[in-house]
Design a protein around this motif. Structure first.
Motif, PDB file in Angstrom:
ATOM      1  N   ARG A   1     -36.666  56.604  81.129  1.00 44.17           N
ATOM      2  CA  ARG A   1     -37.431  55.883  80.119  1.00 44.17           C
ATOM      3  C   ARG A   1     -37.132  56.403  78.711  1.00 44.17           C
ATOM      4  N   GLY A   2     -36.852  57.686  78.616  1.00 44.26           N
ATOM      5  CA  GLY A   2     -36.530  58.265  77.315  1.00 44.26           C
ATOM      6  C   GLY A   2     -35.187  57.804  76.775  1.00 44.26           C
ATOM      7  N   SER A   3     -34.331  57.304  77.654  1.00 45.50           N
ATOM      8  CA  SER A   3     -33.011  56.830  77.226  1.00 45.50           C
ATOM      9  C   SER A   3     -33.010  55.342  76.854  1.00 45.50           C
TER      10      SER A   3
ATOM     11  N   ALA B   1     -39.035  50.602  90.054  1.00 49.37           N
ATOM     12  CA  ALA B   1     -39.256  49.294  89.439  1.00 49.37           C
ATOM     13  C   ALA B   1     -39.432  49.423  87.931  1.00 49.37           C
ATOM     14  N   TYR B   2     -38.684  48.629  87.196  1.00 51.93           N
ATOM     15  CA  TYR B   2     -38.711  48.569  85.730  1.00 51.93           C
ATOM     16  C   TYR B   2     -38.419  49.910  85.061  1.00 51.93           C
ATOM     17  N   ALA B   3     -37.791  50.844  85.792  1.00 46.47           N
ATOM     18  CA  ALA B   3     -37.371  52.097  85.157  1.00 46.47           C
ATOM     19  C   ALA B   3     -36.345  51.794  84.067  1.00 46.47           C
ATOM     20  N   PHE B   4     -35.422  50.895  84.364  1.00 50.16           N
ATOM     21  CA  PHE B   4     -34.405  50.487  83.389  1.00 50.16           C
ATOM     22  C   PHE B   4     -34.771  49.142  82.785  1.00 50.16           C
ATOM     23  N   ASP B   5     -34.500  49.003  81.514  1.00 49.42           N
ATOM     24  CA  ASP B   5     -34.786  47.737  80.845  1.00 49.42           C
ATOM     25  C   ASP B   5     -33.836  46.639  81.300  1.00 49.42           C
ATOM     26  N   ASP B   6     -32.585  47.024  81.571  1.00 46.93           N
ATOM     27  CA  ASP B   6     -31.575  46.065  81.995  1.00 46.93           C
ATOM     28  C   ASP B   6     -30.370  46.838  82.519  1.00 46.93           C
TER      29      ASP B   6
ATOM     30  N   HIS C   1     -37.237  42.935  88.488  1.00 49.81           N
ATOM     31  CA  HIS C   1     -38.101  44.113  88.532  1.00 49.81           C
ATOM     32  C   HIS C   1     -37.370  45.401  88.868  1.00 49.81           C
ATOM     33  N   GLN C   2     -36.105  45.312  89.271  1.00 46.97           N
ATOM     34  CA  GLN C   2     -35.362  46.531  89.586  1.00 46.97           C
ATOM     35  C   GLN C   2     -33.878  46.272  89.451  1.00 46.97           C
ATOM     36  N   GLN C   3     -33.178  47.178  88.803  1.00 47.16           N
ATOM     37  CA  GLN C   3     -31.721  47.100  88.775  1.00 47.16           C
ATOM     38  C   GLN C   3     -31.190  47.594  90.117  1.00 47.16           C
ATOM     39  N   ASN C   4     -30.384  46.770  90.759  1.00 49.84           N
ATOM     40  CA  ASN C   4     -29.867  47.109  92.080  1.00 49.84           C
ATOM     41  C   ASN C   4     -28.722  48.115  91.911  1.00 49.84           C
ATOM     42  N   SER C   5     -29.070  49.375  91.930  1.00 46.34           N
ATOM     43  CA  SER C   5     -28.112  50.416  91.576  1.00 46.34           C
ATOM     44  C   SER C   5     -27.062  50.642  92.651  1.00 46.34           C
TER      45      SER C   5
END
Length: 368
Positions: free
Chosen positions: A364-366, A147-152, A272-276
Protein backbone atom coordinates in the motif's frame (compact mmCIF):
# COMPACT_ATOMS: atom_id res chain seq x y z
CA UNK A 1 17.77 -38.31 -24.19
CA UNK A 2 14.01 -38.72 -23.91
CA UNK A 3 12.31 -37.00 -21.01
CA UNK A 4 9.62 -38.47 -18.79
CA UNK A 5 8.06 -35.31 -17.32
CA UNK A 6 5.84 -37.10 -14.83
CA UNK A 7 8.76 -38.88 -13.19
CA UNK A 8 10.59 -36.17 -11.21
CA UNK A 9 14.01 -37.89 -11.12
CA UNK A 10 14.09 -38.07 -14.92
CA UNK A 11 13.36 -34.42 -15.60
CA UNK A 12 16.94 -33.29 -15.68
CA UNK A 13 18.79 -36.03 -17.52
CA UNK A 14 20.11 -33.45 -19.97
CA UNK A 15 21.37 -31.07 -17.30
CA UNK A 16 24.98 -30.23 -16.68
CA UNK A 17 27.14 -33.35 -16.25
CA UNK A 18 27.91 -32.69 -12.60
CA UNK A 19 24.23 -32.77 -11.53
CA UNK A 20 23.48 -35.75 -13.72
CA UNK A 21 26.41 -37.64 -12.16
CA UNK A 22 25.37 -36.71 -8.66
CA UNK A 23 21.77 -37.89 -9.09
CA UNK A 24 22.68 -41.08 -10.90
CA UNK A 25 25.27 -41.84 -8.28
CA UNK A 26 22.64 -41.51 -5.57
CA UNK A 27 20.37 -43.89 -7.43
CA UNK A 28 22.97 -46.44 -8.50
CA UNK A 29 25.12 -46.71 -5.39
CA UNK A 30 28.70 -46.28 -4.37
CA UNK A 31 30.22 -48.30 -7.21
CA UNK A 32 28.69 -46.09 -9.86
CA UNK A 33 29.65 -42.99 -7.90
CA UNK A 34 33.30 -44.02 -8.02
CA UNK A 35 33.09 -44.55 -11.78
CA UNK A 36 31.50 -41.18 -12.35
CA UNK A 37 34.02 -39.37 -10.21
CA UNK A 38 36.79 -40.95 -12.29
CA UNK A 39 35.08 -39.79 -15.47
CA UNK A 40 34.73 -36.29 -14.05
CA UNK A 41 38.42 -36.24 -13.15
CA UNK A 42 39.36 -37.34 -16.65
CA UNK A 43 37.30 -34.52 -18.15
CA UNK A 44 39.25 -31.95 -16.15
CA UNK A 45 36.51 -30.93 -13.69
CA UNK A 46 37.79 -30.12 -10.25
CA UNK A 47 34.53 -30.88 -8.41
CA UNK A 48 30.78 -31.47 -8.76
CA UNK A 49 30.19 -27.95 -10.10
CA UNK A 50 32.13 -28.59 -13.29
CA UNK A 51 35.07 -26.27 -12.69
CA UNK A 52 35.36 -25.64 -8.99
CA UNK A 53 34.46 -21.93 -9.14
CA UNK A 54 30.65 -22.04 -9.06
CA UNK A 55 30.42 -20.23 -12.40
CA UNK A 56 28.87 -23.02 -14.44
CA UNK A 57 31.84 -23.65 -16.73
CA UNK A 58 33.37 -20.19 -17.08
CA UNK A 59 36.75 -21.48 -15.90
CA UNK A 60 37.58 -22.55 -19.46
CA UNK A 61 36.34 -19.30 -20.94
CA UNK A 62 32.90 -20.53 -22.02
CA UNK A 63 29.45 -21.44 -20.79
CA UNK A 64 28.56 -25.03 -20.04
CA UNK A 65 25.45 -26.17 -21.92
CA UNK A 66 22.45 -26.35 -19.60
CA UNK A 67 18.86 -27.41 -20.22
CA UNK A 68 16.33 -25.82 -17.88
CA UNK A 69 12.79 -26.95 -17.13
CA UNK A 70 10.08 -24.29 -16.89
CA UNK A 71 6.77 -25.43 -15.42
CA UNK A 72 3.36 -23.87 -14.88
CA UNK A 73 -0.28 -24.83 -14.45
CA UNK A 74 -1.88 -22.85 -17.29
CA UNK A 75 -3.16 -23.97 -20.68
CA UNK A 76 -1.19 -23.30 -23.83
CA UNK A 77 -3.80 -20.73 -24.90
CA UNK A 78 -3.50 -18.53 -21.82
CA UNK A 79 -1.23 -15.44 -21.64
CA UNK A 80 0.86 -17.03 -18.88
CA UNK A 81 2.05 -19.51 -21.49
CA UNK A 82 1.98 -17.60 -24.77
CA UNK A 83 3.43 -14.31 -23.50
CA UNK A 84 5.06 -15.58 -20.32
CA UNK A 85 6.67 -19.00 -20.45
CA UNK A 86 7.25 -18.96 -24.21
CA UNK A 87 8.77 -15.47 -24.08
CA UNK A 88 11.17 -16.56 -21.34
CA UNK A 89 12.19 -19.58 -23.37
CA UNK A 90 12.70 -17.65 -26.60
CA UNK A 91 14.62 -14.77 -25.03
CA UNK A 92 16.87 -17.01 -22.94
CA UNK A 93 17.75 -19.22 -25.88
CA UNK A 94 18.26 -16.25 -28.23
CA UNK A 95 20.97 -14.92 -25.88
CA UNK A 96 23.17 -17.78 -27.16
CA UNK A 97 24.89 -18.46 -23.83
CA UNK A 98 24.32 -22.20 -23.68
CA UNK A 99 20.78 -22.18 -22.28
CA UNK A 100 17.88 -24.23 -23.62
CA UNK A 101 14.49 -24.18 -21.90
CA UNK A 102 11.85 -26.92 -22.05
CA UNK A 103 8.37 -25.74 -21.06
CA UNK A 104 5.86 -28.00 -19.28
CA UNK A 105 2.37 -26.38 -19.16
CA UNK A 106 -0.92 -27.72 -17.79
CA UNK A 107 0.53 -28.92 -14.47
CA UNK A 108 2.43 -31.66 -16.30
CA UNK A 109 5.05 -31.59 -13.56
CA UNK A 110 2.48 -31.53 -10.76
CA UNK A 111 0.15 -29.11 -9.04
CA UNK A 112 1.32 -25.87 -7.46
CA UNK A 113 2.26 -27.40 -4.11
CA UNK A 114 4.18 -30.23 -5.75
CA UNK A 115 6.03 -27.92 -8.11
CA UNK A 116 7.25 -25.46 -5.53
CA UNK A 117 8.66 -28.41 -3.59
CA UNK A 118 10.36 -29.55 -6.81
CA UNK A 119 11.83 -26.08 -7.29
CA UNK A 120 13.21 -26.19 -3.76
CA UNK A 121 14.88 -29.53 -4.48
CA UNK A 122 16.25 -28.42 -7.88
CA UNK A 123 14.04 -30.88 -9.79
CA UNK A 124 12.30 -27.97 -11.54
CA UNK A 125 14.42 -24.97 -12.53
CA UNK A 126 11.84 -22.26 -13.21
CA UNK A 127 8.22 -22.09 -12.13
CA UNK A 128 5.37 -19.65 -12.65
CA UNK A 129 3.35 -19.58 -9.44
CA UNK A 130 0.62 -17.54 -7.84
CA UNK A 131 1.62 -15.78 -4.63
CA UNK A 132 -0.94 -17.75 -2.64
CA UNK A 133 0.76 -21.01 -3.63
CA UNK A 134 4.10 -19.64 -2.47
CA UNK A 135 2.54 -18.92 0.91
CA UNK A 136 2.89 -22.63 1.64
CA UNK A 137 6.63 -21.94 1.87
CA UNK A 138 6.52 -18.43 3.36
CA UNK A 139 3.09 -17.34 4.53
CA UNK A 140 3.50 -13.55 4.11
CA UNK A 141 4.08 -14.07 0.37
CA UNK A 142 0.37 -14.75 0.06
CA UNK A 143 -0.39 -11.12 0.93
CA UNK A 144 0.58 -10.24 -2.65
CA UNK A 145 -2.84 -11.73 -3.48
CA UNK A 146 -4.73 -9.68 -0.89
CA UNK A 147 -7.93 -8.11 -2.21
CA UNK A 148 -7.37 -4.53 -3.42
CA UNK A 149 -3.78 -4.57 -2.12
CA UNK A 150 -2.72 -3.29 -5.55
CA UNK A 151 -4.49 -0.47 -7.32
CA UNK A 152 -3.90 -2.08 -10.71
CA UNK A 153 -1.47 -4.23 -12.69
CA UNK A 154 0.98 -1.35 -13.07
CA UNK A 155 1.14 -0.99 -9.29
CA UNK A 156 2.07 -4.67 -8.96
CA UNK A 157 4.79 -4.22 -11.59
CA UNK A 158 6.24 -1.21 -9.74
CA UNK A 159 6.24 -3.00 -6.40
CA UNK A 160 8.45 -5.78 -7.72
CA UNK A 161 10.62 -3.55 -9.91
CA UNK A 162 11.46 -0.51 -7.78
CA UNK A 163 12.87 -2.17 -4.66
CA UNK A 164 9.69 -2.11 -2.59
CA UNK A 165 9.55 -5.93 -2.69
CA UNK A 166 13.21 -6.49 -1.81
CA UNK A 167 12.52 -7.46 1.80
CA UNK A 168 9.82 -9.89 0.74
CA UNK A 169 12.18 -11.45 -1.82
CA UNK A 170 14.96 -11.82 0.75
CA UNK A 171 12.68 -13.32 3.37
CA UNK A 172 11.14 -15.73 0.86
CA UNK A 173 14.57 -16.84 -0.35
CA UNK A 174 15.70 -17.55 3.19
CA UNK A 175 12.51 -19.39 4.15
CA UNK A 176 12.50 -21.48 0.95
CA UNK A 177 16.10 -22.62 1.14
CA UNK A 178 17.41 -20.48 -1.71
CA UNK A 179 14.50 -20.11 -4.16
CA UNK A 180 14.68 -16.69 -5.82
CA UNK A 181 11.88 -14.51 -7.16
CA UNK A 182 13.08 -13.14 -10.51
CA UNK A 183 9.98 -11.21 -11.47
CA UNK A 184 6.22 -10.89 -11.23
CA UNK A 185 3.28 -9.83 -13.34
CA UNK A 186 -0.50 -9.58 -13.12
CA UNK A 187 -2.29 -12.04 -15.37
CA UNK A 188 -5.44 -9.95 -15.15
CA UNK A 189 -7.73 -8.74 -12.40
CA UNK A 190 -10.17 -11.17 -10.80
CA UNK A 191 -13.88 -10.48 -11.32
CA UNK A 192 -17.11 -11.74 -9.76
CA UNK A 193 -19.67 -13.82 -11.61
CA UNK A 194 -23.12 -14.77 -10.32
CA UNK A 195 -26.75 -14.93 -11.39
CA UNK A 196 -27.22 -11.41 -10.04
CA UNK A 197 -25.19 -8.26 -10.44
CA UNK A 198 -22.62 -7.51 -7.72
CA UNK A 199 -22.10 -3.75 -7.55
CA UNK A 200 -21.36 -3.16 -3.85
CA UNK A 201 -20.41 -5.21 -0.78
CA UNK A 202 -24.04 -5.63 0.26
CA UNK A 203 -24.75 -7.52 -2.97
CA UNK A 204 -22.62 -10.41 -1.74
CA UNK A 205 -24.93 -11.05 1.20
CA UNK A 206 -26.60 -14.42 0.99
CA UNK A 207 -24.51 -15.61 -1.95
CA UNK A 208 -22.40 -18.75 -1.69
CA UNK A 209 -19.30 -17.65 -3.55
CA UNK A 210 -16.64 -20.09 -4.60
CA UNK A 211 -13.13 -19.03 -3.59
CA UNK A 212 -9.94 -21.09 -3.92
CA UNK A 213 -9.12 -22.95 -0.73
CA UNK A 214 -5.78 -21.27 0.00
CA UNK A 215 -5.39 -19.11 3.07
CA UNK A 216 -5.15 -15.68 1.45
CA UNK A 217 -8.18 -16.24 -0.78
CA UNK A 218 -10.27 -17.21 2.22
CA UNK A 219 -9.07 -14.07 4.00
CA UNK A 220 -10.09 -12.10 0.92
CA UNK A 221 -13.58 -13.56 1.13
CA UNK A 222 -13.88 -12.36 4.72
CA UNK A 223 -12.52 -8.92 3.87
CA UNK A 224 -14.93 -8.57 0.94
CA UNK A 225 -17.88 -9.75 3.01
CA UNK A 226 -18.47 -12.92 1.02
CA UNK A 227 -19.59 -16.36 2.17
CA UNK A 228 -16.76 -18.51 0.88
CA UNK A 229 -17.43 -22.03 -0.37
CA UNK A 230 -14.51 -24.21 -1.42
CA UNK A 231 -14.88 -26.06 -4.72
CA UNK A 232 -12.06 -27.51 -6.81
CA UNK A 233 -11.49 -25.49 -9.97
CA UNK A 234 -12.06 -28.57 -12.11
CA UNK A 235 -15.51 -29.01 -10.52
CA UNK A 236 -16.55 -25.36 -10.65
CA UNK A 237 -18.67 -25.45 -13.82
CA UNK A 238 -20.79 -28.32 -12.52
CA UNK A 239 -21.07 -26.75 -9.05
CA UNK A 240 -22.44 -23.55 -10.60
CA UNK A 241 -24.74 -25.46 -12.93
CA UNK A 242 -26.19 -27.51 -10.09
CA UNK A 243 -26.47 -24.58 -7.68
CA UNK A 244 -23.96 -25.91 -5.19
CA UNK A 245 -22.51 -22.40 -5.30
CA UNK A 246 -24.14 -19.20 -6.52
CA UNK A 247 -21.11 -17.45 -7.92
CA UNK A 248 -17.34 -17.35 -8.09
CA UNK A 249 -14.38 -15.10 -8.87
CA UNK A 250 -11.63 -15.48 -11.45
CA UNK A 251 -9.79 -13.47 -14.11
CA UNK A 252 -11.62 -13.14 -17.41
CA UNK A 253 -9.28 -15.55 -19.18
CA UNK A 254 -10.14 -18.30 -16.68
CA UNK A 255 -13.85 -17.51 -16.84
CA UNK A 256 -13.72 -17.80 -20.60
CA UNK A 257 -11.49 -20.90 -20.68
CA UNK A 258 -13.91 -22.74 -18.39
CA UNK A 259 -17.05 -21.49 -20.22
CA UNK A 260 -18.50 -20.25 -16.94
CA UNK A 261 -20.72 -17.72 -18.71
CA UNK A 262 -22.82 -20.70 -19.81
CA UNK A 263 -23.93 -21.12 -16.19
CA UNK A 264 -23.73 -17.50 -14.94
CA UNK A 265 -25.80 -14.48 -15.95
CA UNK A 266 -23.54 -11.62 -14.84
CA UNK A 267 -19.85 -10.79 -14.89
CA UNK A 268 -19.30 -7.95 -12.41
CA UNK A 269 -16.08 -6.04 -13.07
CA UNK A 270 -14.95 -5.71 -9.47
CA UNK A 271 -11.21 -6.01 -10.24
CA UNK A 272 -10.85 -6.97 -6.59
CA UNK A 273 -7.51 -8.77 -6.92
CA UNK A 274 -4.60 -8.76 -9.32
CA UNK A 275 -4.07 -12.35 -10.40
CA UNK A 276 -0.39 -12.52 -9.54
CA UNK A 277 2.24 -14.73 -11.13
CA UNK A 278 5.69 -14.86 -9.59
CA UNK A 279 8.57 -16.33 -11.59
CA UNK A 280 10.77 -18.33 -9.22
CA UNK A 281 14.03 -20.17 -9.86
CA UNK A 282 15.68 -23.06 -8.03
CA UNK A 283 18.59 -22.59 -5.61
CA UNK A 284 21.02 -23.84 -8.29
CA UNK A 285 20.42 -20.58 -10.19
CA UNK A 286 23.02 -18.94 -7.94
CA UNK A 287 25.67 -21.65 -8.16
CA UNK A 288 25.35 -23.64 -11.36
CA UNK A 289 24.80 -20.99 -14.01
CA UNK A 290 27.51 -18.71 -15.30
CA UNK A 291 27.21 -14.95 -14.85
CA UNK A 292 26.22 -14.63 -18.50
CA UNK A 293 23.56 -17.31 -18.15
CA UNK A 294 22.09 -15.74 -15.03
CA UNK A 295 21.96 -12.37 -16.75
CA UNK A 296 20.34 -13.90 -19.84
CA UNK A 297 17.65 -15.57 -17.75
CA UNK A 298 16.99 -12.41 -15.73
CA UNK A 299 16.69 -10.42 -18.95
CA UNK A 300 14.34 -13.03 -20.42
CA UNK A 301 12.06 -12.80 -17.39
CA UNK A 302 12.15 -8.99 -17.55
CA UNK A 303 11.14 -9.15 -21.21
CA UNK A 304 8.19 -11.42 -20.41
CA UNK A 305 7.12 -9.13 -17.56
CA UNK A 306 7.17 -6.21 -20.01
CA UNK A 307 5.07 -8.07 -22.59
CA UNK A 308 2.46 -9.44 -20.23
CA UNK A 309 0.24 -6.35 -19.63
CA UNK A 310 -0.43 -5.83 -23.33
CA UNK A 311 -0.93 -9.53 -23.90
CA UNK A 312 -3.46 -9.80 -21.07
CA UNK A 313 -5.25 -6.63 -22.15
CA UNK A 314 -5.63 -7.91 -25.70
CA UNK A 315 -6.89 -11.29 -24.53
CA UNK A 316 -9.40 -9.76 -22.13
CA UNK A 317 -10.70 -7.24 -24.65
CA UNK A 318 -11.28 -10.01 -27.17
CA UNK A 319 -13.23 -11.97 -24.56
CA UNK A 320 -15.36 -8.95 -23.57
CA UNK A 321 -16.06 -8.11 -27.22
CA UNK A 322 -17.21 -11.66 -27.88
CA UNK A 323 -19.51 -11.69 -24.86
CA UNK A 324 -21.03 -8.35 -25.83
CA UNK A 325 -21.57 -9.44 -29.41
CA UNK A 326 -23.20 -12.78 -28.65
CA UNK A 327 -25.08 -11.61 -25.54
CA UNK A 328 -24.01 -14.68 -23.60
CA UNK A 329 -23.64 -12.76 -20.34
CA UNK A 330 -24.34 -9.28 -18.96
CA UNK A 331 -21.21 -7.30 -18.14
CA UNK A 332 -21.60 -5.06 -15.08
CA UNK A 333 -19.07 -2.24 -15.38
CA UNK A 334 -20.36 0.13 -12.69
CA UNK A 335 -19.11 -1.79 -9.63
CA UNK A 336 -18.33 0.47 -6.67
CA UNK A 337 -14.73 -0.61 -6.41
CA UNK A 338 -13.91 2.16 -3.94
CA UNK A 339 -16.45 0.85 -1.44
CA UNK A 340 -14.95 -2.62 -1.66
CA UNK A 341 -11.40 -1.25 -1.41
CA UNK A 342 -12.14 0.80 1.70
CA UNK A 343 -13.81 -2.19 3.37
CA UNK A 344 -10.93 -4.58 2.62
CA UNK A 345 -8.24 -2.09 3.64
CA UNK A 346 -9.85 -1.64 7.03
CA UNK A 347 -10.26 -5.39 7.46
CA UNK A 348 -6.67 -6.23 6.60
CA UNK A 349 -5.38 -3.45 8.84
CA UNK A 350 -7.21 -5.02 11.77
CA UNK A 351 -6.61 -8.70 11.00
CA UNK A 352 -3.10 -9.00 9.56
CA UNK A 353 -0.09 -8.96 11.86
CA UNK A 354 3.67 -9.45 11.92
CA UNK A 355 5.43 -9.95 8.59
CA UNK A 356 2.13 -10.33 6.76
CA UNK A 357 1.03 -6.88 7.86
CA UNK A 358 4.48 -5.52 6.94
CA UNK A 359 4.11 -6.87 3.40
CA UNK A 360 0.61 -5.40 3.09
CA UNK A 361 1.80 -2.00 4.32
CA UNK A 362 4.76 -2.10 1.92
CA UNK A 363 2.39 -2.77 -0.97
CA UNK A 364 0.00 0.00 0.00
CA UNK A 365 2.91 2.33 0.67
CA UNK A 366 4.12 1.85 -2.90
CA UNK A 367 0.80 3.02 -4.40
CA UNK A 368 0.92 6.27 -6.35
Amino acid sequence: MNRQPNIPLNRHMSRRTSRMNRRRATAAGAAVLVTLLLLTACSGSGNGNGNGNGNGGEGDGGNAEVELTLAHSYTEDQPQHTCGAQAIKEEAEAADVGITVEVFPNSQLGGDADRIASVQSDDVDIDIQGASALAAVYEPAGVVDAAYAFDDAAHLDRFFADGSADQLKEDFKEASGGVSILGAWSAGARQFTANKAIREPADLEGLRMRFPGSGQYLLNAQALGAEATEVAYEELYLALQQGVVDGQENPLTNIDASNLVEVQDYVSMSEHQQNSNLIVVAPSFDSELSDEQRTALEDAVASAVEQMPGCVEDAEQEILDTWEQDGSVEIVDDVDQEAFAQQTDAWFGENLSGDSLAVYEAIRGSAE
